[in-house]
Design a protein around this motif. Structure first.
Motif, PDB file in Angstrom:
ATOM      1  N   GLY A 119      36.960  52.026  48.028  1.00 52.93           N
ATOM      2  CA  GLY A 119      38.387  52.150  47.766  1.00 52.93           C
ATOM      3  C   GLY A 119      38.897  51.018  46.911  1.00 52.93           C
ATOM      4  N   THR A 120      40.217  50.948  46.835  1.00 52.00           N
ATOM      5  CA  THR A 120      40.902  49.896  46.077  1.00 52.00           C
ATOM      6  C   THR A 120      41.567  48.966  47.079  1.00 52.00           C
ATOM      7  OG1 THR A 120      41.267  51.394  44.221  1.00 52.00           O
ATOM      8  CG2 THR A 120      42.657  49.423  44.321  1.00 52.00           C
ATOM      9  N   PHE A 121      41.300  47.678  46.924  1.00 52.01           N
ATOM     10  CA  PHE A 121      41.775  46.662  47.865  1.00 52.01           C
ATOM     11  C   PHE A 121      42.425  45.527  47.078  1.00 52.01           C
ATOM     12  CE2 PHE A 121      37.879  48.676  49.319  1.00 52.01           C
ATOM     13  CZ  PHE A 121      38.246  49.171  50.557  1.00 52.01           C
ATOM     14  N   THR A 122      43.056  44.617  47.783  1.00 51.90           N
ATOM     15  CA  THR A 122      43.563  43.404  47.148  1.00 51.90           C
ATOM     16  C   THR A 122      42.998  42.198  47.890  1.00 51.90           C
ATOM     17  OG1 THR A 122      45.561  43.406  48.498  1.00 51.90           O
ATOM     18  CG2 THR A 122      45.726  44.431  46.337  1.00 51.90           C
ATOM     19  N   VAL A 123      42.733  41.150  47.131  1.00 54.84           N
ATOM     20  CA  VAL A 123      42.273  39.908  47.749  1.00 54.84           C
ATOM     21  C   VAL A 123      43.361  39.444  48.701  1.00 54.84           C
ATOM     22  CG1 VAL A 123      41.682  37.481  47.343  1.00 54.84           C
ATOM     23  CG2 VAL A 123      40.796  39.266  45.799  1.00 54.84           C
ATOM     24  N   GLN A 124      42.984  39.227  49.959  1.00 51.65           N
ATOM     25  CA  GLN A 124      43.909  38.797  51.002  1.00 51.65           C
ATOM     26  C   GLN A 124      43.995  37.272  51.077  1.00 51.65           C
ATOM     27  OE1 GLN A 124      45.600  41.262  52.995  1.00 51.65           O
ATOM     28  NE2 GLN A 124      44.759  42.452  51.312  1.00 51.65           N
ATOM     29  N   PHE A 184      34.493  33.148  43.976  1.00 51.78           N
ATOM     30  CA  PHE A 184      35.475  32.334  44.697  1.00 51.78           C
ATOM     31  C   PHE A 184      36.441  31.654  43.716  1.00 51.78           C
ATOM     32  CE2 PHE A 184      37.102  28.592  46.866  1.00 51.78           C
ATOM     33  CZ  PHE A 184      37.429  29.088  48.121  1.00 51.78           C
ATOM     34  N   ASP A 185      35.906  31.090  42.655  1.00 50.69           N
ATOM     35  CA  ASP A 185      36.740  30.385  41.676  1.00 50.69           C
ATOM     36  C   ASP A 185      37.626  31.335  40.868  1.00 50.69           C
ATOM     37  OD1 ASP A 185      35.678  27.959  42.486  1.00 50.69           O
ATOM     38  OD2 ASP A 185      34.313  27.774  40.779  1.00 50.69           O
ATOM     39  N   TYR A 186      37.132  32.522  40.571  1.00 47.68           N
ATOM     40  CA  TYR A 186      37.838  33.447  39.679  1.00 47.68           C
ATOM     41  C   TYR A 186      38.924  34.250  40.392  1.00 47.68           C
ATOM     42  CZ  TYR A 186      38.461  37.056  36.097  1.00 47.68           C
ATOM     43  OH  TYR A 186      38.986  37.907  35.150  1.00 47.68           O
ATOM     44  N   LEU A 187      38.642  34.734  41.594  1.00 48.10           N
ATOM     45  CA  LEU A 187      39.567  35.651  42.267  1.00 48.10           C
ATOM     46  C   LEU A 187      40.688  34.906  42.977  1.00 48.10           C
ATOM     47  CD1 LEU A 187      36.915  38.140  43.652  1.00 48.10           C
ATOM     48  CD2 LEU A 187      38.540  38.544  41.775  1.00 48.10           C
ATOM     49  N   ARG A 188      41.868  35.505  42.976  1.00 44.87           N
ATOM     50  CA  ARG A 188      43.066  34.954  43.600  1.00 44.87           C
ATOM     51  C   ARG A 188      43.681  35.999  44.520  1.00 44.87           C
ATOM     52  NH1 ARG A 188      41.163  31.004  41.946  1.00 44.87           N
ATOM     53  NH2 ARG A 188      41.719  29.732  40.178  1.00 44.87           N
ATOM     54  N   PRO A 189      44.418  35.561  45.537  1.00 43.88           N
ATOM     55  CA  PRO A 189      45.137  36.524  46.382  1.00 43.88           C
ATOM     56  C   PRO A 189      45.990  37.472  45.529  1.00 43.88           C
ATOM     57  CG  PRO A 189      45.190  34.382  47.395  1.00 43.88           C
ATOM     58  CD  PRO A 189      44.591  34.183  46.014  1.00 43.88           C
ATOM     59  N   SER A 190      45.954  38.726  45.893  1.00 40.27           N
ATOM     60  CA  SER A 190      46.619  39.856  45.251  1.00 40.27           C
ATOM     61  C   SER A 190      45.815  40.465  44.097  1.00 40.27           C
ATOM     62  CB  SER A 190      48.059  39.550  44.806  1.00 40.27           C
ATOM     63  OG  SER A 190      48.081  38.833  43.599  1.00 40.27           O
ATOM     64  N   ASP A 191      44.696  39.864  43.670  1.00 38.14           N
ATOM     65  CA  ASP A 191      43.830  40.487  42.660  1.00 38.14           C
ATOM     66  C   ASP A 191      43.255  41.776  43.222  1.00 38.14           C
ATOM     67  OD1 ASP A 191      44.237  38.502  40.771  1.00 38.14           O
ATOM     68  OD2 ASP A 191      42.320  37.496  41.138  1.00 38.14           O
ATOM     69  N   ILE A 192      43.030  42.741  42.335  1.00 33.98           N
ATOM     70  CA  ILE A 192      42.508  44.058  42.719  1.00 33.98           C
ATOM     71  C   ILE A 192      40.975  44.026  42.777  1.00 33.98           C
ATOM     72  CG2 ILE A 192      42.333  46.500  42.056  1.00 33.98           C
ATOM     73  CD1 ILE A 192      45.149  45.683  42.915  1.00 33.98           C
ATOM     74  N   VAL A 193      40.438  44.583  43.867  1.00 36.08           N
ATOM     75  CA  VAL A 193      39.009  44.762  44.057  1.00 36.08           C
ATOM     76  C   VAL A 193      38.766  46.255  44.227  1.00 36.08           C
ATOM     77  CG1 VAL A 193      37.021  44.322  45.572  1.00 36.08           C
ATOM     78  CG2 VAL A 193      38.737  42.516  45.189  1.00 36.08           C
TER      79      VAL A 193
END
Length: 148
Positions: free
Chosen positions: A78-83, A135-144
């Motif tokens: 599915g589509t998620f967001t970084v929490q 870890f360095d690239y992704l931020r909270p609210s980014d789409i996964v």
């Protein structure tokens, strides 16, 4: 006779260059073929055990090898967001370290450093280098996006 040898050598060289170019293009096509939308910052293809970091639909890292959830603990699609993120997370449920955790579900599924030989309890295991990069690239609210 000399001209035939030169012609044969040139033909062999051209064939070698063509083969190398084809191999190079195949690698590029695979990277360009990440199976997620342009809004995804991270993409996982479960059936291929591969993941990518993306920006505007273009691959910025990957495909990188991953291991995912074992039977009974499948990684959700599915589509998620970084929490949230935790550099030194430790799972209380499985009493296991989860370094470089990037949680992208509300149920505790994360990208993190882990074995690339053993399936997880639902998380996406990455090598040390790739876990640091995610870890360095992704931020909270980014789409996964996770696809089958």
């Amino acid at each position: 006779m000399r001209d035939r040898k030169i012609t044969a050598l040139l033909a062999a060289a051209v064939a070698t260059v063509a083969a190398a170019a084809t191999i190079g293009f195949a690698g590029t096509a695979e990277a360009a073929g990440a199976p997620c939308s342009a809004k995804a910052k991270a993409c996982v293809k479960l059936s291929a055990n591969k993941a990518w970091l993306m920006k505007g639909g273009k691959v910025v890292r990957g495909a990188v090898p991953v291991t995912v959830g074992r039977p009974g603990h499948l990684t959700p699609t599915g589509t998620f967001t970084v929490q949230w993120k935790d550099l030194h997370h430790h799972s209380k449920e499985y009493n296991a370290p989860m370094p470089y955790s990037v949680f992208f579900t509300t149920t505790g599924v994360a990208f993190h450093e882990g074995s690339l030989k053993v399936q997880s309890h639902g998380c996406v295991h990455l090598s040390h280098e790739d876990a640091v990069a995610f870890f360095d690239y992704l931020r909270p609210s980014d789409i996964v996006e996770v696809v089958g």
